[in-house]
Design a protein around this motif. Sequence first.
Motif, short mmCIF file in Angstrom:
data_model
loop_
_atom_site.label_atom_id
_atom_site.label_comp_id
_atom_site.label_asym_id
_atom_site.label_seq_id
_atom_site.Cartn_x
_atom_site.Cartn_y
_atom_site.Cartn_z
N GLU A 145 0.92 -0.89 -0.01
CA GLU A 145 -0.01 0.19 -0.33
C GLU A 145 1.20 1.32 -0.13
N ALA A 146 1.73 0.92 0.52
CA ALA A 146 2.69 2.47 0.72
C ALA A 146 4.28 2.38 -0.76
N ASP A 147 3.32 1.50 -1.06
CA ASP A 147 4.05 1.40 -2.59
C ASP A 147 3.29 2.45 -3.55
N ARG A 148 1.92 1.69 -3.19
CA ARG A 148 0.79 2.41 -4.51
C ARG A 148 0.29 4.04 -3.84
N GLY A 201 7.25 5.72 -0.83
CA GLY A 201 5.82 5.28 -0.43
C GLY A 201 5.78 6.14 -0.83
N ALA A 202 4.61 6.02 0.89
CA ALA A 202 4.09 7.52 2.02
C ALA A 202 4.07 8.15 2.60
N MET A 203 6.05 8.96 1.56
CA MET A 203 6.85 9.41 2.44
C MET A 203 7.22 11.18 1.87
N ILE A 204 6.36 11.67 0.98
CA ILE A 204 6.74 12.82 -0.50
C ILE A 204 6.82 13.70 0.36
#
Length: 462
Positions: free
Chosen positions: A357-360, A386-389
């Motif tokens: 999910e983080a990759d998505r 991941g979810a850190m952009i």
Amino acid sequence: MTDTIDEQGAGAPAAAVPQYTVPQERLIVTAVPGPKSQELHERRRAVVSAGVGSALPVYIERANGAVLVDVDGNRFIDFGAGIGVTTVGHTESNVVAAAASQLQDVIHTLFTVTPYEEYVRVAELLAEHTPGDWAKKSVLVNSGAEAVENGVKIARKHTGRRGVAVLDHAYHGRTNLTMAMNYKANPYGWGFGPFAGDVYHAPGSYPYRDGLGGVEAAERTIDYLEKIVGADDLACLVVEPIQGEGGFMVPADGFLPTLQGWCTANGVVMIADEIQSGMARTGRYYASEHFGWEPDLVLSAKGIAGGLPLAAVTGRAEIMDASHPGGLGGTFGGNPVACAAAIAVFEAIERDGLLAEADRIGGTLTAGLERLKERYDVIGDIRGIGAMIAIEVVEPGTATTTKRPNAQAVSALVAYAAQHGLLLLNAGTWGNVLRFLPSLAVTDALIDDALQVLDDGLAALG
């Protein structure tokens, strides 16, 4: 992430369909902040220290998944997640159930007086999932800053040395030692000194601004440490694999393993501050894994317990055992309720495929931001995993030249987003970074909606 239901009928394989207690869409029904939030804010002003700020003074009544609901009924897409805490989603049902069950059994005994299994199980999970194939041990504490403090204590005890090295643009906390370790004084350390000594700030890796390869940047760091500090008196080097408050800087390839090689050769403990980047946020349990880095000690906090206060220092058994009995601990460290929640978080990561999910999320966010970058030249850099952009915002026309920081634009974008139902956070040494830190429960539809709000905000900048 949430409860699931079977929509395929009897005899068919169960389909995981999320059930949310809050609709997963933004909705603004009053001014922001609304009248009830304004009333609460006046009550707050009378009794809460002015030193405790709020990024957005709306008062939250409910939260679920990736959405916040304030007391006025406004719904916000949450791209802050309590600064990376509610990684598995707000009020994730299994975390809530685990904590509620533990509340019925044991709330507190203090592990260093009468221990309990939940603490041991969390330490087992940390030993399993932190980088490095060697015997590991942990100590559980309350917060990220406390984990940093204990990591430094343990490294000093193990090495018999005093010096602590950190990198430029680092953020490690608000305690006396961690304020000395931070790169930026204002607001975290301004006027709060004197600070702890024996802390040294070395250059790091900032590819957008320094243009250095990883090995070259590491050699610059090592040169500083050898000439200014001296390895013989250096207990530890503390590094965020992806810098958080500093602006989500992703180091160039080879930077971290090269530093680890130097630390190992010189008897220096290298510590990964994974407080913001750990616990599945980047598509791995720990961001260090992306860089082929196996730190001596790993610091966990924020997302580890789904919103309850818990943190940990995990590392090589021989280093962790350097402390004498009684030297580590604390009244609430490893509280059984927080530990139960942490176990549920580890289970959720596996059960719900949250690494994927983080990759998505990273793919959807980055693709959308790249489209915006083509249209708005204030976006100088897009970075993260991941979810850190994050995006680094610069003055118009300077993205490939002087790269002049544009904090004013970031402040305007954060304010615009808030008025339209999107919670965004700023970051960066110059305040010119916009960070996207959603929970892993966020849907592509919410991401697309958030990107549209950002698009409108960028257009409004003129």
